[in-house]
Design an enzyme around this catalytic site. Structure first.
Site, PDB file in Angstrom:
ATOM      1  CG  HIS A 124      -0.190   0.151   2.538  1.00 45.88           C
ATOM      2  ND1 HIS A 124       0.572  -0.873   3.075  1.00 45.88           N
ATOM      3  CD2 HIS A 124      -0.075   1.189   3.399  1.00 45.88           C
ATOM      4  CE1 HIS A 124       1.099  -0.482   4.224  1.00 45.88           C
ATOM      5  NE2 HIS A 124       0.738   0.778   4.447  1.00 45.88           N
ATOM      6  CG  ASP A 126       1.568   4.999   4.938  1.00 50.98           C
ATOM      7  OD1 ASP A 126       1.159   3.836   5.114  1.00 50.98           O
ATOM      8  OD2 ASP A 126       2.728   5.359   5.205  1.00 50.98           O
ATOM      9  CG  HIS A 273       5.059   1.009   3.055  1.00 48.02           C
ATOM     10  ND1 HIS A 273       4.459   2.148   2.555  1.00 48.02           N
ATOM     11  CD2 HIS A 273       4.494   0.798   4.274  1.00 48.02           C
ATOM     12  CE1 HIS A 273       3.575   2.605   3.428  1.00 48.02           C
ATOM     13  NE2 HIS A 273       3.568   1.804   4.486  1.00 48.02           N
ATOM     14  NE  ARG A 288       2.438   6.122   9.220  1.00 51.06           N
ATOM     15  CZ  ARG A 288       1.403   5.591   8.549  1.00 51.06           C
ATOM     16  NH1 ARG A 288       1.409   4.333   8.191  1.00 51.06           N
ATOM     17  NH2 ARG A 288       0.365   6.348   8.235  1.00 51.06           N
TER      18      ARG A 288
HETATM   19  C1  SIN Z   1       2.987   1.005   7.942  1.00 45.57           C
HETATM   20  O1  SIN Z   1       2.395   0.651   6.949  1.00 45.57           O
HETATM   21  O2  SIN Z   1       3.101   2.176   8.280  1.00 45.57           O
HETATM   22  C2  SIN Z   1       3.668  -0.033   8.839  1.00 45.57           C
HETATM   23  C3  SIN Z   1       5.014  -0.358   8.311  1.00 45.57           C
HETATM   24  C4  SIN Z   1       5.788  -1.219   9.275  1.00 45.57           C
HETATM   25  O3  SIN Z   1       5.338  -1.468  10.389  1.00 45.57           O
HETATM   26  O4  SIN Z   1       6.890  -1.641   8.906  1.00 45.57           O
END
Ligand code: SIN
Length: 297
Positions: A124, A126, A273, A288
Protein backbone atom coordinates in the site's frame (compact mmCIF):
# COMPACT_ATOMS: atom_id res chain seq x y z
CA UNK A 1 5.65 -13.29 -12.39
CA UNK A 2 7.54 -11.76 -15.31
CA UNK A 3 11.26 -11.30 -14.88
CA UNK A 4 10.98 -8.21 -17.08
CA UNK A 5 13.80 -9.50 -19.20
CA UNK A 6 14.04 -11.47 -22.41
CA UNK A 7 16.43 -12.20 -25.21
CA UNK A 8 17.06 -8.49 -25.59
CA UNK A 9 18.13 -8.09 -21.95
CA UNK A 10 16.22 -6.31 -19.20
CA UNK A 11 12.99 -4.54 -20.16
CA UNK A 12 13.55 -2.09 -17.32
CA UNK A 13 16.99 -0.47 -17.38
CA UNK A 14 17.45 1.63 -14.33
CA UNK A 15 19.44 4.79 -14.84
CA UNK A 16 20.21 6.48 -11.54
CA UNK A 17 19.94 10.27 -11.43
CA UNK A 18 23.34 11.94 -11.54
CA UNK A 19 24.05 12.69 -7.92
CA UNK A 20 26.44 15.32 -6.57
CA UNK A 21 28.53 14.04 -3.66
CA UNK A 22 26.94 14.63 -0.26
CA UNK A 23 28.83 16.84 2.17
CA UNK A 24 26.99 16.57 5.48
CA UNK A 25 25.69 12.98 5.37
CA UNK A 26 26.81 9.63 3.95
CA UNK A 27 24.39 7.73 1.70
CA UNK A 28 24.77 3.98 1.15
CA UNK A 29 22.30 2.56 -1.37
CA UNK A 30 20.54 -0.73 -0.54
CA UNK A 31 19.84 -1.48 -4.20
CA UNK A 32 20.43 0.54 -7.38
CA UNK A 33 16.66 1.06 -7.65
CA UNK A 34 15.35 1.95 -4.20
CA UNK A 35 16.46 2.60 -0.62
CA UNK A 36 19.52 4.06 1.07
CA UNK A 37 20.94 4.02 4.55
CA UNK A 38 22.02 7.42 5.84
CA UNK A 39 24.80 7.91 8.36
CA UNK A 40 26.26 11.01 9.93
CA UNK A 41 22.92 12.28 11.21
CA UNK A 42 21.85 12.57 14.84
CA UNK A 43 18.16 13.37 14.53
CA UNK A 44 17.83 14.39 18.20
CA UNK A 45 20.46 17.10 17.63
CA UNK A 46 19.20 17.98 14.17
CA UNK A 47 15.76 18.97 15.41
CA UNK A 48 17.17 21.10 18.22
CA UNK A 49 19.93 22.87 16.32
CA UNK A 50 18.73 25.23 13.59
CA UNK A 51 22.23 26.23 12.47
CA UNK A 52 23.35 22.65 11.80
CA UNK A 53 20.03 21.59 10.45
CA UNK A 54 19.71 23.61 7.25
CA UNK A 55 22.48 22.00 5.20
CA UNK A 56 21.79 18.51 6.51
CA UNK A 57 18.07 18.96 5.92
CA UNK A 58 18.71 19.93 2.28
CA UNK A 59 20.77 16.79 1.82
CA UNK A 60 18.19 14.59 3.58
CA UNK A 61 15.53 15.99 1.22
CA UNK A 62 17.79 15.17 -1.72
CA UNK A 63 18.56 11.65 -0.45
CA UNK A 64 14.81 10.99 -0.09
CA UNK A 65 14.10 12.27 -3.61
CA UNK A 66 16.90 10.14 -5.07
CA UNK A 67 16.22 6.94 -3.11
CA UNK A 68 12.45 7.09 -2.26
CA UNK A 69 13.06 5.58 1.19
CA UNK A 70 15.91 6.36 3.57
CA UNK A 71 16.96 4.68 6.78
CA UNK A 72 18.71 5.96 9.89
CA UNK A 73 19.97 3.57 12.59
CA UNK A 74 20.74 4.11 16.29
CA UNK A 75 18.60 7.18 16.73
CA UNK A 76 17.56 8.07 20.26
CA UNK A 77 14.65 10.46 20.01
CA UNK A 78 11.75 11.35 22.26
CA UNK A 79 8.17 11.45 20.95
CA UNK A 80 8.45 15.28 20.74
CA UNK A 81 11.66 15.02 18.71
CA UNK A 82 10.01 12.49 16.41
CA UNK A 83 7.13 14.94 15.87
CA UNK A 84 9.57 17.85 15.43
CA UNK A 85 11.56 15.90 12.82
CA UNK A 86 8.33 15.30 10.88
CA UNK A 87 7.40 19.01 11.08
CA UNK A 88 10.66 19.88 9.34
CA UNK A 89 9.14 18.33 6.21
CA UNK A 90 5.69 19.87 6.48
CA UNK A 91 2.49 19.90 8.49
CA UNK A 92 1.70 16.66 10.25
CA UNK A 93 -1.07 14.33 9.12
CA UNK A 94 -3.50 12.74 11.58
CA UNK A 95 -4.49 9.18 10.69
CA UNK A 96 -8.25 8.82 10.10
CA UNK A 97 -8.52 5.54 12.04
CA UNK A 98 -5.39 4.32 13.84
CA UNK A 99 -4.68 4.71 17.56
CA UNK A 100 -2.02 7.15 18.71
CA UNK A 101 0.55 7.42 21.48
CA UNK A 102 -0.63 10.55 23.30
CA UNK A 103 -0.43 12.98 20.38
CA UNK A 104 -2.92 12.62 17.50
CA UNK A 105 -0.03 12.81 15.01
CA UNK A 106 1.98 10.06 16.71
CA UNK A 107 0.53 6.83 15.32
CA UNK A 108 1.02 3.64 17.29
CA UNK A 109 2.63 0.70 15.48
CA UNK A 110 2.34 -2.46 17.53
CA UNK A 111 1.92 -6.23 17.21
CA UNK A 112 2.43 -9.00 19.74
CA UNK A 113 1.33 -12.60 20.28
CA UNK A 114 -2.27 -11.58 20.97
CA UNK A 115 -2.66 -9.24 18.01
CA UNK A 116 -5.27 -10.19 15.41
CA UNK A 117 -3.21 -8.34 12.77
CA UNK A 118 -0.17 -6.14 12.30
CA UNK A 119 0.10 -2.74 10.63
CA UNK A 120 0.68 -2.56 6.90
CA UNK A 121 0.74 -6.25 6.03
CA UNK A 122 -0.32 -5.78 2.39
CA UNK A 123 1.27 -3.58 -0.28
CA UNK A 124 0.00 0.00 0.00
CA UNK A 125 0.80 3.68 0.10
CA UNK A 126 -0.31 5.35 3.30
CA UNK A 127 -3.89 6.69 3.44
CA UNK A 128 -4.20 7.09 -0.33
CA UNK A 129 -7.96 7.36 0.31
CA UNK A 130 -7.39 10.95 1.54
CA UNK A 131 -8.07 13.75 -0.92
CA UNK A 132 -4.55 14.95 -0.12
CA UNK A 133 -2.68 11.76 0.81
CA UNK A 134 0.45 11.96 2.99
CA UNK A 135 3.71 12.86 1.25
CA UNK A 136 5.83 10.82 3.59
CA UNK A 137 5.89 8.63 6.68
CA UNK A 138 8.60 8.43 9.34
CA UNK A 139 8.53 5.15 11.25
CA UNK A 140 10.61 4.76 14.42
CA UNK A 141 10.88 1.17 15.66
CA UNK A 142 11.80 0.91 19.34
CA UNK A 143 11.29 -2.80 19.92
CA UNK A 144 12.19 -5.46 17.35
CA UNK A 145 11.58 -9.19 17.27
CA UNK A 146 14.78 -11.29 17.38
CA UNK A 147 14.34 -11.97 13.66
CA UNK A 148 11.83 -10.86 11.02
CA UNK A 149 9.50 -7.87 10.96
CA UNK A 150 11.26 -6.45 7.89
CA UNK A 151 9.57 -3.79 5.77
CA UNK A 152 9.62 -4.05 1.96
CA UNK A 153 9.52 -0.98 -0.27
CA UNK A 154 8.87 -0.76 -4.02
CA UNK A 155 9.74 1.97 -6.54
CA UNK A 156 6.64 3.16 -8.43
CA UNK A 157 8.63 5.29 -10.92
CA UNK A 158 10.38 2.10 -12.01
CA UNK A 159 7.06 0.23 -12.10
CA UNK A 160 5.65 2.93 -14.38
CA UNK A 161 8.74 3.03 -16.59
CA UNK A 162 8.69 -0.75 -17.04
CA UNK A 163 5.15 -0.76 -18.44
CA UNK A 164 4.81 -1.21 -22.18
CA UNK A 165 4.20 1.95 -24.21
CA UNK A 166 0.74 0.60 -25.07
CA UNK A 167 -0.13 0.20 -21.38
CA UNK A 168 1.21 3.70 -20.58
CA UNK A 169 -1.03 5.12 -23.30
CA UNK A 170 -4.03 3.18 -21.99
CA UNK A 171 -3.53 4.38 -18.41
CA UNK A 172 -2.78 8.03 -19.25
CA UNK A 173 -5.62 10.25 -18.02
CA UNK A 174 -7.44 7.47 -16.14
CA UNK A 175 -8.42 7.93 -12.50
CA UNK A 176 -9.26 5.39 -9.82
CA UNK A 177 -11.29 5.36 -6.62
CA UNK A 178 -9.35 4.95 -3.37
CA UNK A 179 -11.65 4.07 -0.47
CA UNK A 180 -10.82 3.92 3.24
CA UNK A 181 -14.18 2.43 4.24
CA UNK A 182 -13.37 -1.18 3.40
CA UNK A 183 -9.83 -0.81 4.72
CA UNK A 184 -10.45 0.86 8.05
CA UNK A 185 -13.89 -0.16 9.33
CA UNK A 186 -13.33 -2.35 12.37
CA UNK A 187 -9.58 -2.53 11.73
CA UNK A 188 -8.48 -1.09 15.06
CA UNK A 189 -11.23 -2.58 17.24
CA UNK A 190 -8.62 -4.66 19.12
CA UNK A 191 -7.08 -1.39 20.38
CA UNK A 192 -10.50 -0.30 21.62
CA UNK A 193 -10.83 2.28 18.82
CA UNK A 194 -14.49 2.96 17.95
CA UNK A 195 -15.29 3.30 14.25
CA UNK A 196 -15.97 6.71 12.77
CA UNK A 197 -19.23 7.32 10.94
CA UNK A 198 -17.34 7.39 7.65
CA UNK A 199 -13.80 7.13 6.29
CA UNK A 200 -12.20 9.12 3.45
CA UNK A 201 -12.53 8.22 -0.21
CA UNK A 202 -11.01 10.05 -3.16
CA UNK A 203 -10.46 9.81 -6.90
CA UNK A 204 -6.80 10.00 -7.97
CA UNK A 205 -4.93 9.68 -11.27
CA UNK A 206 -3.65 6.16 -11.98
CA UNK A 207 -0.37 7.76 -13.07
CA UNK A 208 0.71 10.72 -10.97
CA UNK A 209 3.53 13.21 -11.46
CA UNK A 210 5.77 13.72 -8.45
CA UNK A 211 5.70 17.40 -7.44
CA UNK A 212 9.42 17.51 -6.57
CA UNK A 213 11.12 15.26 -9.13
CA UNK A 214 8.62 15.78 -11.99
CA UNK A 215 8.74 12.03 -12.68
CA UNK A 216 5.71 9.83 -13.37
CA UNK A 217 4.77 7.11 -10.90
CA UNK A 218 2.15 4.37 -10.89
CA UNK A 219 -0.38 5.30 -8.19
CA UNK A 220 -2.71 2.36 -7.51
CA UNK A 221 -2.35 0.01 -4.56
CA UNK A 222 -4.07 -3.08 -3.17
CA UNK A 223 -4.73 -1.41 0.17
CA UNK A 224 -7.05 1.33 -1.03
CA UNK A 225 -7.68 1.35 -4.80
CA UNK A 226 -11.08 -0.20 -5.60
CA UNK A 227 -11.67 0.42 -9.30
CA UNK A 228 -10.67 2.45 -12.31
CA UNK A 229 -13.31 5.01 -13.17
CA UNK A 230 -15.01 5.06 -16.58
CA UNK A 231 -14.30 1.50 -17.72
CA UNK A 232 -16.40 -1.65 -17.15
CA UNK A 233 -15.81 -3.24 -13.75
CA UNK A 234 -14.45 -6.52 -15.16
CA UNK A 235 -11.94 -4.56 -17.23
CA UNK A 236 -10.93 -2.51 -14.19
CA UNK A 237 -10.50 -5.66 -12.09
CA UNK A 238 -8.27 -7.27 -14.72
CA UNK A 239 -6.15 -4.15 -15.28
CA UNK A 240 -5.70 -3.54 -11.54
CA UNK A 241 -4.79 -7.19 -10.97
CA UNK A 242 -2.11 -6.88 -13.67
CA UNK A 243 -0.82 -3.57 -12.25
CA UNK A 244 -0.62 -4.92 -8.67
CA UNK A 245 1.28 -7.98 -9.82
CA UNK A 246 3.57 -5.78 -11.90
CA UNK A 247 4.21 -3.33 -8.98
CA UNK A 248 5.12 -6.22 -6.73
CA UNK A 249 7.93 -7.51 -8.95
CA UNK A 250 11.01 -7.94 -6.70
CA UNK A 251 13.03 -6.01 -9.28
CA UNK A 252 11.50 -2.79 -7.96
CA UNK A 253 12.01 -3.62 -4.28
CA UNK A 254 14.33 -3.32 -1.33
CA UNK A 255 13.85 -4.95 2.04
CA UNK A 256 14.88 -3.27 5.29
CA UNK A 257 15.98 -5.35 8.25
CA UNK A 258 15.18 -3.33 11.34
CA UNK A 259 17.33 -2.86 14.41
CA UNK A 260 16.06 -1.22 17.57
CA UNK A 261 15.94 2.58 17.35
CA UNK A 262 16.08 2.63 13.55
CA UNK A 263 13.97 4.99 11.46
CA UNK A 264 12.57 4.54 7.95
CA UNK A 265 11.35 7.60 6.05
CA UNK A 266 9.49 6.85 2.81
CA UNK A 267 7.91 8.97 0.12
CA UNK A 268 4.32 7.78 -0.39
CA UNK A 269 4.06 9.63 -3.70
CA UNK A 270 6.43 7.28 -5.50
CA UNK A 271 6.88 4.21 -3.26
CA UNK A 272 4.69 1.44 -1.88
CA UNK A 273 5.54 -0.64 1.17
CA UNK A 274 4.45 -3.70 3.10
CA UNK A 275 5.41 -4.96 6.53
CA UNK A 276 6.15 -8.65 7.20
CA UNK A 277 4.37 -10.23 10.16
CA UNK A 278 6.59 -13.29 10.32
CA UNK A 279 7.73 -12.82 13.93
CA UNK A 280 4.75 -14.12 15.91
CA UNK A 281 4.75 -14.63 18.94
CA UNK A 282 7.29 -11.82 19.40
CA UNK A 283 6.57 -8.14 19.82
CA UNK A 284 7.40 -5.33 17.44
CA UNK A 285 6.53 -1.75 18.37
CA UNK A 286 7.17 1.85 17.49
CA UNK A 287 5.55 5.06 16.37
CA UNK A 288 4.92 6.69 13.00
CA UNK A 289 4.78 10.38 12.19
CA UNK A 290 3.20 11.16 8.85
CA UNK A 291 3.67 14.35 6.84
CA UNK A 292 0.79 15.89 4.88
CA UNK A 293 0.92 15.86 1.11
CA UNK A 294 -0.86 17.46 -1.81
CA UNK A 295 -3.64 16.37 -4.14
CA UNK A 296 -2.09 13.98 -6.71
CA UNK A 297 -1.99 15.23 -10.31
C1 SIN B 1 2.99 1.01 7.94
O1 SIN B 1 2.39 0.65 6.95
O2 SIN B 1 3.10 2.18 8.28
C2 SIN B 1 3.67 -0.03 8.84
C3 SIN B 1 5.01 -0.36 8.31
C4 SIN B 1 5.79 -1.22 9.28
O3 SIN B 1 5.34 -1.47 10.39
O4 SIN B 1 6.89 -1.64 8.91
Amino acid sequence: MSSLSGKQGPRYRHVADESEPYETIAVEKLTPIIGAEITGVDIARLVDDEARSNRQMDEIHRALAENLVIFFRDQHITPSQHLAFGRKFGELHVHPAAPNEGDPALMKIYADKDSPRANGEGWHTDVSCDLEPPMGSILYIKQCPPRGGDTLFANMYAAYEALSDRMKTYLAGLTALHDGEQTYRGLYANYGVADKQSYPRAEHPVIRTHPVTGKKALYVNRGFTRFIIGVPRDESDAVLAYLYQHCENPLFQCRFRWSENAIAFWDNRCAQHRAMWDYWPHTRSGTRVTVKGERPV
